[in-house]
Design a protein around this motif. Structure first.
Motif, PDB file in Angstrom:
ATOM      1  N   THR A   1       0.878  -1.163   0.106  1.00 60.10           N
ATOM      2  CA  THR A   1      -0.126   0.033   0.069  1.00 60.10           C
ATOM      3  C   THR A   1       0.743   1.399  -0.312  1.00 60.10           C
ATOM      4  N   VAL A   2       0.225   2.420  -0.227  1.00 64.09           N
ATOM      5  CA  VAL A   2       0.848   3.922  -0.118  1.00 64.09           C
ATOM      6  C   VAL A   2       1.586   3.701   1.020  1.00 64.09           C
ATOM      7  N   CYS A   3       0.693   3.441   2.231  1.00 68.99           N
ATOM      8  CA  CYS A   3       1.486   3.416   3.738  1.00 68.99           C
ATOM      9  C   CYS A   3       2.840   2.906   3.899  1.00 68.99           C
ATOM     10  N   ALA A   4       2.808   1.687   3.035  1.00 64.92           N
ATOM     11  CA  ALA A   4       4.423   1.026   3.048  1.00 64.92           C
ATOM     12  C   ALA A   4       5.381   2.057   2.489  1.00 64.92           C
ATOM     13  N   ILE A   5       5.025   2.676   1.355  1.00 65.09           N
ATOM     14  CA  ILE A   5       5.790   3.579   0.626  1.00 65.09           C
ATOM     15  C   ILE A   5       6.339   4.481   1.242  1.00 65.09           C
ATOM     16  N   LEU A   6       5.260   5.139   2.118  1.00 65.40           N
ATOM     17  CA  LEU A   6       5.808   6.331   2.811  1.00 65.40           C
ATOM     18  C   LEU A   6       6.499   5.885   3.943  1.00 65.40           C
ATOM     19  N   THR A   7       6.084   4.777   4.719  1.00 66.23           N
ATOM     20  CA  THR A   7       7.071   4.485   5.800  1.00 66.23           C
ATOM     21  C   THR A   7       8.473   4.108   5.344  1.00 66.23           C
ATOM     22  N   ALA A   8       8.551   3.779   4.240  1.00 66.35           N
ATOM     23  CA  ALA A   8      10.088   3.300   3.666  1.00 66.35           C
ATOM     24  C   ALA A   8      10.776   4.974   3.189  1.00 66.35           C
ATOM     25  N   LYS A   9      10.003   5.863   2.656  1.00 68.71           N
ATOM     26  CA  LYS A   9      10.548   7.038   2.390  1.00 68.71           C
ATOM     27  C   LYS A   9      10.419   8.205   3.115  1.00 68.71           C
ATOM     28  N   GLY A  10       9.523   8.255   3.759  1.00 69.80           N
ATOM     29  CA  GLY A  10       9.178   9.424   4.500  1.00 69.80           C
ATOM     30  C   GLY A  10       7.983  10.176   4.296  1.00 69.80           C
ATOM     31  N   HIS A  11       7.481  11.035   5.049  1.00 71.70           N
ATOM     32  CA  HIS A  11       6.332  11.876   4.745  1.00 71.70           C
ATOM     33  C   HIS A  11       6.771  13.130   4.077  1.00 71.70           C
ATOM     34  N   GLN A  12       7.784  13.763   3.974  1.00 72.55           N
ATOM     35  CA  GLN A  12       8.262  15.007   3.473  1.00 72.55           C
ATOM     36  C   GLN A  12       7.792  15.516   2.381  1.00 72.55           C
ATOM     37  N   VAL A  13       7.086  16.433   2.172  1.00 73.51           N
ATOM     38  CA  VAL A  13       6.681  17.209   0.999  1.00 73.51           C
ATOM     39  C   VAL A  13       7.169  18.501   0.872  1.00 73.51           C
TER      40      VAL A  13
END
Length: 142
Positions: free
Chosen positions: A2-14
């Motif tokens: 899921t998208v959650c897994a991607i953000l967990t790996a890369k971070g939430h910075q925008v």
């Protein structure tokens, strides 16, 4: 996945800019950060997204004068977002059909991250490699 897994790996910075920032400043930010897009935001509201494609289009249509215009004159106003629970397969469908390379992640009307096609490809390659390793281990133990 899921998208959650991607953000967990890369971070939430925008990375974002305000709509009245000059296009030249946004281009400099894209270059310095080595990224392909920035969200255009007024406070917590997403007004649009500025991608490399938008910059090229503005320069083609209005020449170098476009660099002195606000980002709002060049940004894409129709912003499609995704949710933390969306699958990677769903993201790939959206990105392919809509021809987007970046999707903001919005949960409960709040921006929580940004996912790029590069993030999706990286995750898919990791999944593929893990599957291959599992198959090799299975064959060794059979």
């Amino acid at each position: 996945m899921t998208v959650c897994a991607i953000l967990t790996a890369k971070g939430h910075q925008v990375v974002s800019v305000e709509p009245d920032v000059k296009l030249a400043a946004a281009v400099k930010l894209l270059s310095e950060r080595r990224i392909g897009s920035v969200l255009v935001m007024s406070g917590t509201r997403i007004d649009g997204i500025l991608s490399e494609r938008d910059v090229v289009r503005a320069l083609d249509e209005r020449g170098a004068a476009a660099l002195d215009e606000p980002v709002s004159a060049a940004m894409t106003r129709k912003v499609v977002s995704c949710r933390l629970s969306d699958t990677v397969t769903h993201l790939m469908e959206i990105m392919t059909s809509e021809r987007f390379r970046h999707l903001p992640v919005v949960e409960d009307d709040r921006l929580v991250g940004l996912v790029s096609i590069g993030d999706v490809v990286k995750l898919r390659v990791q999944e593929y490699e893990a599957e291959q390793e599992a198959l090799r281990d299975y064959i060794k133990t059979a």
